[in-house]
Enzyme design. Structure first.
Site, PDB file in Angstrom:
ATOM      1  N   SER A 114       0.844  -1.188   0.000  1.00  0.00           N
ATOM      2  CA  SER A 114       0.000   0.000   0.000  1.00  0.00           C
ATOM      3  C   SER A 114       0.884   1.244   0.000  1.00  0.00           C
ATOM      4  O   SER A 114       1.738   1.388  -0.872  1.00  0.00           O
ATOM      5  CB  SER A 114      -0.961  -0.044   1.194  1.00  0.00           C
ATOM      6  N   ASP A 166      -8.122  -5.769  -6.159  1.00  0.00           N
ATOM      7  CA  ASP A 166      -7.850  -4.743  -5.154  1.00  0.00           C
ATOM      8  C   ASP A 166      -8.893  -3.636  -5.267  1.00  0.00           C
ATOM      9  O   ASP A 166      -9.064  -3.033  -6.325  1.00  0.00           O
ATOM     10  CB  ASP A 166      -6.443  -4.176  -5.382  1.00  0.00           C
ATOM     11  N   HIS A 203      -6.318  -6.316  -1.717  1.00  0.00           N
ATOM     12  CA  HIS A 203      -5.232  -5.376  -1.400  1.00  0.00           C
ATOM     13  C   HIS A 203      -4.215  -5.954  -0.429  1.00  0.00           C
ATOM     14  O   HIS A 203      -3.017  -5.727  -0.572  1.00  0.00           O
ATOM     15  CB  HIS A 203      -5.849  -4.105  -0.810  1.00  0.00           C
TER      16      HIS A 203
END
Length: 423
Positions: A247, A338, A372
């Site tokens: 991230s 994601d 994610h």
């Protein structure tokens, strides 16, 4: 190892104790032919929050169940899913359903109780105080730190974190390990990296100790100091290191490889190709951060979907990380489902810059059905969880089985990449 009961059922989990990234074999014998049973996994985290999973099976003609080869008929998942009782662990019915499992106490193993019950039972029945006793049960240990791995708190200049060292004299390849906007210090991946032969610095960069509380501004000098700490350590190879980030940590890893010459390998796990949110000071230059436009947010029931919230990286060229200028290798691990942001698009943008510059110093692995939060193997999957910055559940995306399979592939892929590139 196995446990028996007066009913005659024998549940075996082999091995009974292992590293968290390792699989186990779960079998049941001593059942009636074609008997319906429920396999149940249960554990509590350091906050005493209860996580559980369950799956329905039907014994074969010999009264046996082999989870490696037999299909689950229902429960948290269906089909053949050998590590499903771990990968699908989720908050129990009496817990807040958007609680994410964070392993905080990495020096202690997860204690997972595996049990087998007569009939096809629901989650509510399994958690009820009136639930009948299991036919058989076993307590299984899943360790994040291999025997001999050391954890060393780090306060070096402004650097804050924890260093994990493999057993032995070394020197070992060194990596800096970062997460995203969860903030604080997360150590579970570094503990597992050290168990696989890496000197791994779990690096905090905000909301920890005396570091800034929010994502305001970063300075490349902080990350240079972290690299310096690793390279000076007597048990770390002193020529180069790697950087890993998921991230927000993904774009930090790309920036480290681009602007710090000693960083020769960067792993971006669902990261962005541009600097995100906070300004980034690089020498005398300030790199702006892409911003979030919350008016573009959507809701899936009560869950915040931020897929379209981050500004387009191509709309702010000055924020884009010039990875083509780096003397380093890149690994992009991308979940195609994601929903946090457009990871597929960001990886494509970064790779296109490398290709246009005549570079071939990259690998890309895209995983259909993965969300994610791609973590080391067998980490519990969660599609949405409470995000403390936005104070509501956030959608991460993914589906249990393909996401879990992605983690099983991505972990050894990353280890091979780092061993090849870090000296």
């Amino acid at each position: 190892m196995s446990s028996t009961s007066q009913e005659g059922a024998i549940l075996s989990v082999n091995p009974l104790s292992c590293l968290h990234d390792e699989p186990v074999c779960i079998k049941v014998s001593g059942l009636k032919p074609n008997q319906d049973v429920t396999l149940h996994s249960s554990m509590k985290d350091v906050r005493n929050i209860h996580f559980m999973s369950y799956a329905h099976y039907r014994a074969d003609g010999n009264g046996e169940v082999d989870v490696d080869v037999m299909e689950s008929l229902g429960g948290e998942y269906e089909g053949v899913f050998p590590m499903g009782l771990f990968g699908s662990l989720a908050p129990a019915p009496n817990e807040y359903k958007y609680t994410r499992f964070f392993k905080r106490d990495v020096e202690n193993p997860n204690l997972v109780t595996i049990s087998v019950h007569d009939g096809h039972l629901s989650a509510e029945t399994l958690c009820s105080s009136e639930a009948s006793k299991p036919l058989s049960s076993v307590v299984h240990e899943r360790h994040y730190m291999a025997p001999g791995v050391q954890r060393i708190p780090v306060r070096y200049g402004k650097v804050r974190g924890a260093l994990f060292l493999p057993p032995g004299d070394g020197p070992f390849p060194g990596v800096v390990d970062m997460f995203g906007t969860a903030g604080g210090l997360l150590e579970f991946r570094s503990a597992q990296l050290a168990s696989r032969g890496f000197a791994s610095l779990a690096l905090a960069f905000f909301n920890y100790d005396d570091l800034p509380k929010g994502l305001e501004e970063f300075d490349i000098a902080y990350f240079e100091e972290a690299v310096e700490y690793l390279l000076k350590h007597e048990k770390v190879m002193n020529q180069s290191i790697g950087a890993i980030g998921v991230s927000k940590g993904g774009d930090l890893a790309l920036s480290m490889a681009t602007y710090i010459p000693e960083v020769k390998a960067a792993v971006s796990i669902n990261g962005c190709n541009a600097n995100v949110q906070a300004e980034f000071k690089i020498s005398s230059r300030i790199v702006p951060g892409l911003q979030f436009d919350v008016s573009r947010a959507k809701f899936e029931n009560e869950i915040l979907d931020c897929f379209d919230v981050l500004d387009d990286s191509l709309s702010m060229p000055e924020a884009i990380i010039p990875v083509e200028e780096a003397d380093a290798n890149f690994l992009f691990l991308v979940g195609r489902d994601d929903r946090n942001w457009k990871s597929v698009e960001y990886a494509d943008h970064a790779v296109n810059r490398l290709i246009r510059a005549g570079k071939s110093n990259f690998e890309v692995h895209q995983y259909p059905g993965a969300g994610h939060l791609i973590e080391p193997p067998h980490a519990p999957f969660i599609r949405a969880s409470l995000h403390k910055l936005v104070r509501m559940p956030m959608l991460w995306g993914g589906r249990t089985v393909p996401h879990t399979k992605a983690q099983i592939h991505a972990w050894p892929t990353m280890l091979r990449f780092l061993r090849r590139c870090v000296r």
